[in-house]
Design an enzyme around this catalytic site. Structure first.
Site, mmCIF file in Angstrom:
data_model
loop_
_atom_site.group_PDB
_atom_site.id
_atom_site.type_symbol
_atom_site.label_atom_id
_atom_site.label_comp_id
_atom_site.label_asym_id
_atom_site.label_seq_id
_atom_site.Cartn_x
_atom_site.Cartn_y
_atom_site.Cartn_z
ATOM 1 N N HIS A 1 8.228 -34.501 13.731
ATOM 2 C CA HIS A 1 8.258 -34.076 15.193
ATOM 3 C C HIS A 1 6.900 -34.027 15.928
ATOM 4 O O HIS A 1 5.771 -34.436 15.142
ATOM 5 C CB HIS A 1 8.683 -32.511 15.207
ATOM 6 C CG HIS A 1 7.689 -31.467 14.442
ATOM 7 N ND1 HIS A 1 6.599 -30.898 14.842
ATOM 8 C CD2 HIS A 1 7.707 -31.123 13.147
ATOM 9 C CE1 HIS A 1 5.963 -30.273 13.959
ATOM 10 N NE2 HIS A 1 6.780 -30.039 12.931
ATOM 11 N N ASP B 1 5.715 -31.869 18.577
ATOM 12 C CA ASP B 1 5.392 -31.106 19.093
ATOM 13 C C ASP B 1 4.375 -30.171 18.195
ATOM 14 O O ASP B 1 4.576 -30.447 16.845
ATOM 15 C CB ASP B 1 6.578 -30.175 19.875
ATOM 16 C CG ASP B 1 7.377 -29.779 18.760
ATOM 17 O OD1 ASP B 1 7.870 -30.443 18.012
ATOM 18 O OD2 ASP B 1 8.118 -28.352 18.890
ATOM 19 N N GLU C 1 10.891 -29.258 17.626
ATOM 20 C CA GLU C 1 11.109 -28.698 16.174
ATOM 21 C C GLU C 1 10.163 -27.475 16.211
ATOM 22 O O GLU C 1 10.891 -26.272 15.295
ATOM 23 C CB GLU C 1 10.378 -29.628 15.190
ATOM 24 C CG GLU C 1 10.691 -29.346 13.940
ATOM 25 C CD GLU C 1 10.045 -28.293 13.138
ATOM 26 O OE1 GLU C 1 10.456 -27.752 11.850
ATOM 27 O OE2 GLU C 1 8.880 -27.933 13.793
#
Length: 444
Positions: free
Chosen positions: A87, A89, A153
């Site tokens: 992910h 983020d 995520e």
């Protein structure tokens, strides 16, 4: 000499440090509720994939919440594809609490500093460095490798892996297994002992909303139907509840291997087996298993009232619950009992628990890849206490393992760095990860 050629080149080792640092500098803080923008990081990854001849696809459910997917063809068309996902983020970070600015990506004292250094822009960078190295050297993996760099995520995954699994399943055609974060990092429970836990399971997510209703009224009057009182009593019962031990297949395997390593004879299926007693005997090594021998539920948020002399008609609380594979029914029955007749509860967010086989050829290959580069290390299976995007990808029939290899020095507490202050990763650990991933992914 032939083996030398197959190893990652020096450029890959330089790039993994650069990519980790530069990805950290791209602030992709996910504050929840849609407050995040991963697109700049997604474009960074996509540009570097494209420069290596790997065609990226950028996908969004919501503007700015960008995912990147790419497929690298393998040499064996009959082999099932492998998903490698990470992910983009990160969770919030307060610069005032850090030794360095959390979005500086500073490389200092042999470490890359910043939010995402271990969760999980390091893995994003390692995979990117590996596949670019393949392109330079003309290397192809045995099976198709599908890369997915996801959004969201750190919240619900609705804009990330959930969106990809629900709306773009065709991009993952043929994928039967996947690897991602939170596994194959070195853990030093005591001097001279190095463990590499590889995740073969995750507890399910059960974020709950509790609502108590009552009779609104003046704060000076007796009120036997006080919503705050009802809610507080339920929250206290939940917080004090002692969940019973429930051993899953992966946790049994973890306990068995750890006990053998420490010379402790056990039979996890014996009627008198005491998991808590064994955990006490394992000392610091027990930290790998202790959170996953039972379900859990921790109250985390309260919301009630608007004025001190007014009894509100309703009160709300939130609970972070986690369910073991096979433990969902016990969890819901327990919540029904602990909340009682005056408090309603519902799933605010729910995702399934996962379990992957530890006696599979895949786990054996993952184990061998780590031990090839650290023969003195001991690989053990474990179950994650939390969850990853593997939950969403499991909807497509993809079995997930936690495998983002790092060789860390004693004293660097990997678990504490997750979502913690002064998150950082050693340059040497990134180099180790590139070598292990390169070896595994080529032959998986």
């Amino acid at each position: 000499m032939a083996e030398e050629v197959r190893e990652p080149d020096a450029t890959a080792l330089d790039e993994v440090v650069t990519f980790t640092s530069e990805l950290i500098r791209i602030d992709t803080t996910n504050r929840g509720g849609g407050d995040c923008r991963e697109r700049p990081a997604a474009e960074y990854v996509a540009e570097r994939l494209a420069a290596a001849g790997i065609e990226p696809t950028l996908l969004e459910r919501t503007t700015g919440r960008t995912n990147v997917v790419a497929r690298i063809p393998g040499t064996d068309p009959a082999a099932p594809a492998l998903l490698v996902h990470g992910h983009l983020d990160v969770v919030p970070a307060d610069p005032a609490e850090w030794s360095v600015h959390p979005f500086s990506g500073e490389v200092r004292d042999g470490l890359v500093w910043g939010r995402g250094a271990v969760d999980m822009k390091n893995m994003d960078a390692m995979v990117l460095a590996v596949v670019r190295s393949w392109a330079r050297r003309g290397v192809r993996p045995r099976r198709d490798v599908v890369l997915a760099y996801t959004a969201d995520e750190e919240d619900s995954a609705a804009d990330g892996s959930g969106f990809l699994a629900d709306r773009h399943a065709g991009l993952f055609e043929g994928c039967t297994e996947g690897i991602s974060e939170s596994g194959a990092f070195s853990f030093h429970p005591e001097p001279g002992t190095t463990l590499y836990p590889i995740a073969a399971g995750e507890r399910g997510t059960a974020w709950l909303k509790l609502t108590a209703h009552g009779r609104a009224g003046h704060g000076s009057k007796v009120n036997t139907a006080n919503a705050v009182t009802r809610l507080a009593a339920a929250v206290a019962r939940i917080g004090a509840h002692a969940w019973p031990v429930r051993l899953t297949t992966t946790v049994r395997a973890a306990l068995t291997e750890l006990a053998a390593l420490y010379g402790i004879e056990i039979d996890t299926r014996a009627p008198d087996f005491d998991a808590d007693l064994l955990l006490d005997k394992l000392g610091p090594a027990a930290a790998l298993v202790a959170p996953t021998v039972r379900n859990s539920a921790n109250p985390t948020m309260l919301d009630a009232g608007y004025k001190v002399n007014v009894i509100p008609g309703a009160a709300v609380a939130y609970v972070d619950g986690r369910m073991l594979p096979g433990g969902e029914e016990e969890f819901t029955e327990t919540m029904d009992r602990l909340t009682g007749p005056d408090v309603e509860w519902e799933f605010h967010h729910r995702e399934v628990p996962l379990e992957a086989p530890v006696d599979s050829p895949t786990f054996a290959r993952l184990r061998a890849a780590v031990e090839r580069f650290d023969p003195d290390g001991h690989v053990v299976p474990f179950t994650m206490s939390g969850g990853t995007d593997a939950k969403q990808f499991s909807r497509l029939g993809i079995t997930g393992y936690g495998f983002s290899p790092l060789k860390l020095p004693p004293g660097l507490d990997y678990a504490a760095l997750f979502h913690g202050v002064d998150e950082r990763v050693p340059v040497d650990a990134l180099h180790f990860g590139v070598r292990v991933l390169d070896h595994y992914l080529k032959s998986a």
